[in-house]
Design a protein around this motif. Structure first.
Motif, PDB file in Angstrom:
ATOM      1  N   GLY A 147     -11.132   4.174   5.882  1.00 47.96           N
ATOM      2  CA  GLY A 147     -10.801   5.888   5.415  1.00 47.96           C
ATOM      3  C   GLY A 147      -9.674   6.695   5.625  1.00 47.96           C
ATOM      4  O   GLY A 147      -9.040   7.167   4.624  1.00 47.96           O
ATOM      5  N   THR A 148      -9.312   6.586   7.158  1.00 49.73           N
ATOM      6  CA  THR A 148      -8.145   6.975   7.359  1.00 49.73           C
ATOM      7  C   THR A 148      -7.127   5.989   7.384  1.00 49.73           C
ATOM      8  O   THR A 148      -6.467   6.645   8.443  1.00 49.73           O
ATOM      9  CB  THR A 148      -8.818   7.598   8.651  1.00 49.73           C
ATOM     10  N   ALA A 149      -6.616   5.105   7.154  1.00 51.53           N
ATOM     11  CA  ALA A 149      -5.787   4.210   7.604  1.00 51.53           C
ATOM     12  C   ALA A 149      -4.452   4.448   6.822  1.00 51.53           C
ATOM     13  O   ALA A 149      -4.582   5.653   5.993  1.00 51.53           O
ATOM     14  CB  ALA A 149      -6.021   2.653   7.195  1.00 51.53           C
ATOM     15  N   THR A 150      -3.366   4.335   7.856  1.00 47.02           N
ATOM     16  CA  THR A 150      -2.358   5.006   6.815  1.00 47.02           C
ATOM     17  C   THR A 150      -1.211   3.543   6.372  1.00 47.02           C
ATOM     18  O   THR A 150      -2.042   2.639   7.142  1.00 47.02           O
ATOM     19  CB  THR A 150      -0.665   6.334   8.110  1.00 47.02           C
ATOM     20  N   THR A 151       0.045   3.904   5.423  1.00 46.27           N
ATOM     21  CA  THR A 151       0.683   2.468   5.257  1.00 46.27           C
ATOM     22  C   THR A 151       1.281   2.098   6.470  1.00 46.27           C
ATOM     23  O   THR A 151       1.115   0.371   6.828  1.00 46.27           O
ATOM     24  CB  THR A 151       1.294   3.462   4.864  1.00 46.27           C
ATOM     25  N   ALA A 152       1.666   2.565   7.625  1.00 46.97           N
ATOM     26  CA  ALA A 152       1.525   2.223   8.867  1.00 46.97           C
ATOM     27  C   ALA A 152       0.185   1.245   9.407  1.00 46.97           C
ATOM     28  O   ALA A 152       0.586   0.701  10.545  1.00 46.97           O
ATOM     29  CB  ALA A 152       2.334   3.435  10.155  1.00 46.97           C
ATOM     30  N   SER A 153      -0.503   1.797   9.891  1.00 45.09           N
ATOM     31  CA  SER A 153      -1.921   1.241  10.311  1.00 45.09           C
ATOM     32  C   SER A 153      -2.057   0.152   9.134  1.00 45.09           C
ATOM     33  O   SER A 153      -3.358  -0.914  10.408  1.00 45.09           O
ATOM     34  CB  SER A 153      -3.003   1.857  11.302  1.00 45.09           C
ATOM     35  N   VAL A 154      -2.788  -0.055   8.569  1.00 50.54           N
ATOM     36  CA  VAL A 154      -3.649  -0.575   7.691  1.00 50.54           C
ATOM     37  C   VAL A 154      -3.134  -2.306   8.107  1.00 50.54           C
ATOM     38  O   VAL A 154      -4.512  -3.047   7.796  1.00 50.54           O
ATOM     39  CB  VAL A 154      -3.435  -0.129   5.969  1.00 50.54           C
ATOM     40  N   GLY A 155      -1.838  -2.630   8.133  1.00 50.90           N
ATOM     41  CA  GLY A 155      -1.506  -4.108   9.075  1.00 50.90           C
ATOM     42  C   GLY A 155      -2.517  -4.341   9.512  1.00 50.90           C
ATOM     43  O   GLY A 155      -3.268  -5.370   9.507  1.00 50.90           O
ATOM     44  N   SER A 156      -2.256  -3.665  10.831  1.00 49.81           N
ATOM     45  CA  SER A 156      -3.060  -4.230  11.786  1.00 49.81           C
ATOM     46  C   SER A 156      -5.432  -3.902  11.938  1.00 49.81           C
ATOM     47  O   SER A 156      -5.325  -4.610  12.038  1.00 49.81           O
ATOM     48  CB  SER A 156      -2.769  -3.168  13.423  1.00 49.81           C
ATOM     49  N   VAL A 178      -5.141   4.823   2.240  1.00 46.69           N
ATOM     50  CA  VAL A 178      -4.506   4.066   1.712  1.00 46.69           C
ATOM     51  C   VAL A 178      -4.529   3.764   0.094  1.00 46.69           C
ATOM     52  O   VAL A 178      -5.434   3.745   0.070  1.00 46.69           O
ATOM     53  CB  VAL A 178      -3.388   2.941   2.165  1.00 46.69           C
ATOM     54  N   ILE A 179      -3.990   3.468  -1.032  1.00 50.18           N
ATOM     55  CA  ILE A 179      -3.954   3.235  -2.301  1.00 50.18           C
ATOM     56  C   ILE A 179      -3.643   2.122  -2.646  1.00 50.18           C
ATOM     57  O   ILE A 179      -2.556   1.713  -1.842  1.00 50.18           O
ATOM     58  CB  ILE A 179      -3.922   3.828  -3.253  1.00 50.18           C
ATOM     59  N   LEU A 180      -3.732   1.097  -3.552  1.00 51.06           N
ATOM     60  CA  LEU A 180      -3.482   0.030  -3.688  1.00 51.06           C
ATOM     61  C   LEU A 180      -1.763  -0.036  -4.890  1.00 51.06           C
ATOM     62  O   LEU A 180      -2.389   0.416  -5.341  1.00 51.06           O
ATOM     63  CB  LEU A 180      -3.463  -1.356  -4.511  1.00 51.06           C
ATOM     64  N   PHE A 205       0.676  -1.221  -0.219  1.00 53.54           N
ATOM     65  CA  PHE A 205      -0.648  -0.314  -0.148  1.00 53.54           C
ATOM     66  C   PHE A 205       0.918   0.825  -0.349  1.00 53.54           C
ATOM     67  O   PHE A 205       2.083   0.984   0.733  1.00 53.54           O
ATOM     68  CB  PHE A 205      -0.888   0.348   1.023  1.00 53.54           C
ATOM     69  N   ALA A 206       0.010   2.360  -0.391  1.00 48.47           N
ATOM     70  CA  ALA A 206       0.412   3.584  -0.510  1.00 48.47           C
ATOM     71  C   ALA A 206       0.322   4.008   0.358  1.00 48.47           C
ATOM     72  O   ALA A 206      -1.846   4.210  -0.065  1.00 48.47           O
ATOM     73  CB  ALA A 206       1.462   3.892  -1.580  1.00 48.47           C
ATOM     74  N   ARG A 207       0.906   5.886   0.256  1.00 47.39           N
ATOM     75  CA  ARG A 207      -0.318   6.789   1.085  1.00 47.39           C
ATOM     76  C   ARG A 207      -0.873   7.563   0.223  1.00 47.39           C
ATOM     77  O   ARG A 207      -0.763   7.872  -1.166  1.00 47.39           O
ATOM     78  CB  ARG A 207       0.817   7.790   2.165  1.00 47.39           C
TER      79      ARG A 207
END
Length: 127
Positions: A76-85, A35-37, A27-29
């Motif tokens: 919608g508010t996920a970041t590249t750091a939080s998308v995994g969690s 995030v986008i794929l 993912f990217a910011r």
């Protein structure tokens, strides 16, 4: 800004049945948030799930799609750091839902190219 007749994008869902290693998604910011794929790793579980969805008549996963939810959890508010969690919290079986960014449709791509060409021409004639 002119209305280009863009409609609400159709969601694309990919389902994973059980946790068995990495999904194979990068993912990217996205600005202003989310995030986008960025990439689907070839041969990964995500590539296989996307191929199954596309074979069933769905739309394939593409770079630039926006991740909107994981098992209904808003991303919608996920970041590249939080998308995994967020994905881990969603659990398995896992359904990730993406939407294609409106600016990546074929008509909009043409409009963007025309606008870029017009901007270049205007810069050239201002000199």
């Amino acid at each position: 800004m002119a209305d280009r007749g863009e409609t609400t994008p159709t969601p694309v869902s990919v389902r994973f049945e059980r946790p068995a290693g990495p999904l194979g998604l990068e993912f990217a910011r996205k600005s202003p948030g989310g995030v986008i794929l960025a990439r689907v790793r070839p041969g990964s579980r995500a590539a296989q799930a996307a191929a199954r969805a596309a074979a069933a008549g769905g739309q394939p996963l593409r770079r630039g799609m926006t991740l909107t939810s994981a098992n209904g959890l808003e991303c919608g508010t996920a970041t590249t750091a939080s998308v995994g969690s967020v994905i881990a919290r969603a659990g398995f079986p896992l359904t990730l839902t993406f939407v294609l960014a409106p600016h990546t449709t074929a008509d909009s791509q043409r409009a963007i190219r025309v606008n870029m060409l017009l901007a270049r021409m205007q810069r050239r004639f201002r000199k």
